[in-house]
Each structure stands twice: as C-alpha cells, then as structure tokens.
Motif scaffolding. Structure first.
Motif, mmCIF file in Angstrom:
data_model
loop_
_atom_site.group_PDB
_atom_site.id
_atom_site.type_symbol
_atom_site.label_atom_id
_atom_site.label_comp_id
_atom_site.label_asym_id
_atom_site.label_seq_id
_atom_site.Cartn_x
_atom_site.Cartn_y
_atom_site.Cartn_z
ATOM 1 N N THR A 1 0.857 -1.053 -0.055
ATOM 2 C CA THR A 1 0.040 0.109 0.044
ATOM 3 C C THR A 1 0.929 1.117 -0.068
ATOM 4 O O THR A 1 2.159 1.277 0.179
ATOM 5 C CB THR A 1 -0.970 0.175 1.222
ATOM 6 N N PRO A 2 0.180 2.180 -0.292
ATOM 7 C CA PRO A 2 1.158 3.546 -0.392
ATOM 8 C C PRO A 2 1.823 4.009 1.157
ATOM 9 O O PRO A 2 2.651 4.578 1.024
ATOM 10 C CB PRO A 2 -0.023 4.854 -0.940
ATOM 11 N N THR A 3 0.747 3.580 1.940
ATOM 12 C CA THR A 3 1.064 3.914 3.361
ATOM 13 C C THR A 3 2.637 3.241 4.032
ATOM 14 O O THR A 3 3.424 3.688 4.185
ATOM 15 C CB THR A 3 0.256 3.592 4.424
ATOM 16 N N GLU A 4 2.423 1.805 3.353
ATOM 17 C CA GLU A 4 3.500 0.890 3.627
ATOM 18 C C GLU A 4 4.881 1.334 2.757
ATOM 19 O O GLU A 4 5.913 1.173 3.516
ATOM 20 C CB GLU A 4 3.287 -0.754 3.002
ATOM 21 N N VAL A 5 4.758 1.847 1.882
ATOM 22 C CA VAL A 5 5.929 2.387 0.890
ATOM 23 C C VAL A 5 6.588 3.625 1.549
ATOM 24 O O VAL A 5 7.929 3.682 1.687
ATOM 25 C CB VAL A 5 5.303 2.673 -0.624
ATOM 26 N N SER A 6 5.735 4.301 2.294
ATOM 27 C CA SER A 6 6.191 5.649 2.545
ATOM 28 C C SER A 6 6.755 5.094 4.031
ATOM 29 O O SER A 6 7.871 5.720 4.279
ATOM 30 C CB SER A 6 5.012 6.525 3.064
ATOM 31 N N ASN A 7 6.301 4.330 4.926
ATOM 32 C CA ASN A 7 6.789 3.726 6.137
ATOM 33 C C ASN A 7 8.443 2.917 5.815
ATOM 34 O O ASN A 7 9.435 3.289 6.438
ATOM 35 C CB ASN A 7 5.882 2.721 6.794
ATOM 36 N N MET A 8 8.291 2.370 4.584
ATOM 37 C CA MET A 8 9.545 1.800 4.128
ATOM 38 C C MET A 8 10.509 2.817 3.811
ATOM 39 O O MET A 8 11.867 2.387 4.070
ATOM 40 C CB MET A 8 9.160 0.901 2.908
ATOM 41 N N TYR A 9 10.326 3.745 3.125
ATOM 42 C CA TYR A 9 11.236 4.862 2.927
ATOM 43 C C TYR A 9 11.831 5.606 3.985
ATOM 44 O O TYR A 9 13.112 5.840 4.036
ATOM 45 C CB TYR A 9 10.686 5.804 1.915
ATOM 46 N N LEU A 10 10.872 5.807 4.841
ATOM 47 C CA LEU A 10 11.385 6.419 6.439
ATOM 48 C C LEU A 10 12.434 5.515 6.969
ATOM 49 O O LEU A 10 13.396 5.742 7.628
ATOM 50 C CB LEU A 10 10.058 6.730 7.301
ATOM 51 N N GLN A 11 12.165 4.077 6.911
ATOM 52 C CA GLN A 11 12.907 3.477 7.658
ATOM 53 C C GLN A 11 14.429 3.315 6.938
ATOM 54 O O GLN A 11 15.205 3.191 7.494
ATOM 55 C CB GLN A 11 12.299 1.796 7.585
#
Length: 404
Positions: A380-390
């Motif tokens: 999901t877009p939210t998961e992608v954003s969280n992965m980028y922050l990680q």
C-alpha cells in the motif's frame, strides 16, 4: 593490473629531555614537493593519515618502536568510541579549534577509559578549553603564541596536575633551554628536525565496495560471513585488513584466512575502519551522495524482502549502484558494462525496467516528493512511505562522515 596510487605522510620527531626520539607526529601531505600542511577537510586529512599508516605503509615502517601522534577533529572524536587502531601505538591529539560540548567530553571520557593517550594540541591556555585538561595526559604548548610569563605560570599549574608538557614550534636553542628550565618533558620543532616525507604506494580503493561494507557493518542483523565475502572480493581491502591485523596481532597466532582476520578484528573495529576508509577516499564527493545511495539500497532491499520477486541482495545492489555514475564520474552505461551484472539488474539500472527497475523508480520518485509511480500490488502507499522512512533512518545511522 590496477594503477597504483602514490601516498605520502609527513613525520616529525618528538624528543625527550635527553634529545632522544620518543614519538613522531604524523601529518597529511599531498606529495614530496609539498612538505607543509595542505588545506583539506580535517576529517579526511586525518583519515588519510591513519589509513596510509595502518593499511599501507605499515606501523613498523613508519613508527618503529615509537608512538604516533595524530590530529583528531571534532568529527572524528565524536565517532571514535571503538577505534580500530591500537592504543599502545597512537596518541590522540585534540585540536585547538575544537568546540567543547557535552558530547565531546563524553567521547574523551570513553577514550580515556579505554586506555588511549590524549594530548591537547597547539594549546595556548584558552579558558574555554580548560575543561579538557582533566582528560589530557600531554599538553602540547605552541610556545611562539605564549609569552614567557604566561608560559611559566601555566607550565607550573599543569605540571602540578601530573600532565606532561610538550613544547611545540621550538626554533632556537634559547627557546629549548627556557622550556627545559620550566620543566617541559618533550620537544618538537624546526630546531630539532623538519618533517620528513615518507612515500609509498597503494592499490586504489573501490568506493562502492567500501560503501557496501559500511552499510553492512551497521546492519543489526549483520553476518560476519557476509562481511568476509565483501572484503575477500576486493584485493585492496583484503590487503589492508590482513596487513593491519598482522601488525597488531599480539598473540602471535598466525592468520588462517580473510574470515579469520575479520573475526579477530571484530565488528566494532570494522565499523570504525570502514568509516575511515570512506573519509579517506571520498573527500571530493559530498557525503549526501553516499547517504542517497545507502537510502536507495536499503529501501530496495526492504521492498524486495516484501514482494520477493528476486533476491534481496539484487534489490540492494540496484539501489546502491544507482548512484555509481556520480560516485565514479563516469557514464553509467560504461560502468555497468564493466561489472558483469545479471541482465535484469542492468535493465533496472539503465532503463528502470522489470520488478527491480520498478522499485528503483519508486525510490527516485519518493526522493522528489512524487506519488505518480506504480506501487507493487502487495504493498500500500502507506507501507511504501513507511519503508522509505525506515531506509532513511538506516542511512542516517551509518557513519559516512557527517558531523553529528
């Protein structure tokens, strides 16, 4: 055969009261015609001195049985909680222009606790630096910048604390005899000897291999075998590590393999060593470039682990090598042809095609704040954003030379 790189170190002797050499100050030099300080980033200059001594010329060749004094900038002091170099051979010189902060004092306390010898360099009795005196084993006084009365006053005060005094910039017999009368223990300056340049050669560093090593040693799930694989595939890194481990091997037990050397060196010292390798070899590049490469590599790896269409190492490689052209100052197409990579990795890097290319497009879009890229169906877009922050958090935790 790789073209060898010329390396140089300035070495100025330090004498005791009997005019016997007891140590050398090691100085960055860019060539035999430049026997003076060259303006280079302080962290990089000190890192180059350390890498040239420890991995190339050799401790025995440069120092013999003596100790070596090396300048440490604020940037180095704040990251050197686990130095890779031996405490019995190196004196850490704290530069005179350093800012005294709680972080600096904490770092000095840890180095002192670990048994390192600490010297205050070019000391001119600035009250703002007085809090550093409690960590000092040696104070190097730049006598040309301090009047006789002030010199006598502070020499007595420091001697009363049990601190050894080293007179710097001694250029005449009168200066030497005056400092001797005041109780100075050590002496350095043109009156005794000018710095001598020591020359050598080294194999060129592979910047991307060093960057990959740096990223791996900071991974909390690091496997020492994977570190061995990275180092053993690079002749230059292998030679540096083996030479340094051999020279600092007090047990006398012979090294049986690269992996044996990696285990003897240990993870904490590998972190310190990898950081110095980056600092010593990338002074011509902004550190943000390496942060970008690490962020991309980690993001691609995290996504790859989730969608599983190729090995996570392939995803990591695509992210890391996506900055290869900027690091090496060469067209990416030319570089890729020289690496013998799998076709799907080549397609991802050159045309951003395939599953690997799709992830690379995503991370480049996130860097620019875009959202018009295709997200894999399993995310999901939210998961992608969280992965980028990680991934960003991971890259920020890796020591590529930024001041903290």
């Amino acid at each position: 055969m790789s073209q060898f790189v010329d390396i140089y170190i300035g070495r100025q002797p330090i004498f005791n009261k009997d005019l016997e050499v007891i140590a050398y100050e090691l100085l960055f030099r860019s060539g035999v015609q430049n026997n003076h300080a060259v303006i280079l980033g302080g962290d990089a200059a000190s890192a180059q001195v350390m890498m040239n001594v420890f991995g190339e010329l050799g401790l025995a060749e440069v120092l013999g049985n003596h100790k070596g004094f090396i300048n440490f900038t604020e940037g180095l002091l704040l990251r050197e909680y686990h130095p890779f170099f031996p405490k019995r051979k190196i004196v850490i010189e704290v530069l005179e222009d350093i800012e005294v902060t709680p972080q600096l004092l904490e770092s000095l306390a840890k180095l002192k606790e670990m048994g390192f010898t600490i010297a205050l360099d070019d000391y001119i009795f600035n009250p703002e630096l007085q809090s550093l005196e409690k960590f000092a084993d040696i104070v190097k006084v730049e006598i040309t910048q301090v009047g006789p009365k002030k010199l006598a006053e502070h020499a007595a005060r420091l001697k009363a604390q049990g601190i050894l005094l080293l007179a710097e910039k001694v250029e005449t017999r009168e200066q030497y005899e005056f400092c001797l009368k005041l109780g100075f223990d050590y002496f350095q300056g043109y009156f005794f000897a000018k710095p001598k340049i020591i020359e050598g050669k080294r194999l060129p560093n592979n910047k991307l291999t060093i960057l990959e090593l740096l990223s791996k040693v900071y991974n909390p799930d690091v496997d020492m075998h994977s570190l061995t694989d990275i180092i053993s595939q690079d002749v230059s890194l292998s030679q540096k590590l083996l030479k340094f481990v051999a020279e600092t091997n007090v047990s006398g037990v012979q090294i049986s393999s690269i992996h044996d050397a990696v285990l003897r060196f240990g993870l904490n010292r590998l972190k310190s060593w990898a950081s110095m390798l980056v600092l010593s070899g990338v002074d011509d590049k902004p550190f943000e470039l390496f942060t970008t490469a690490l962020t991309r590599a980690k993001f691609c790896e995290i996504v790859g682990a989730k969608i599983g269409n190729a090995s996570v190492d392939s995803y990591f490689t695509v992210g890391l090598f996506s900055c290869l052209d900027a690091v090496m100052d060469t067209e990416l197409t030319t570089l890729i042809k020289q690496l013998g990579l799998e076709p799907r990795i080549e397609m991802a890097l050159l045309k951003e095609q395939g599953d690997l290319g799709q992830v690379l497009t995503m991370v480049k879009g996130l860097e620019r704040g875009k959202t018009d890229f295709i997200v894999p169906k399993d995310l999901t877009p939210t998961e992608v954003s969280n992965m980028y922050l990680q991934a960003m958090k991971f890259a920020d935790s890796v020591d590529v030379g930024r001041k903290r």
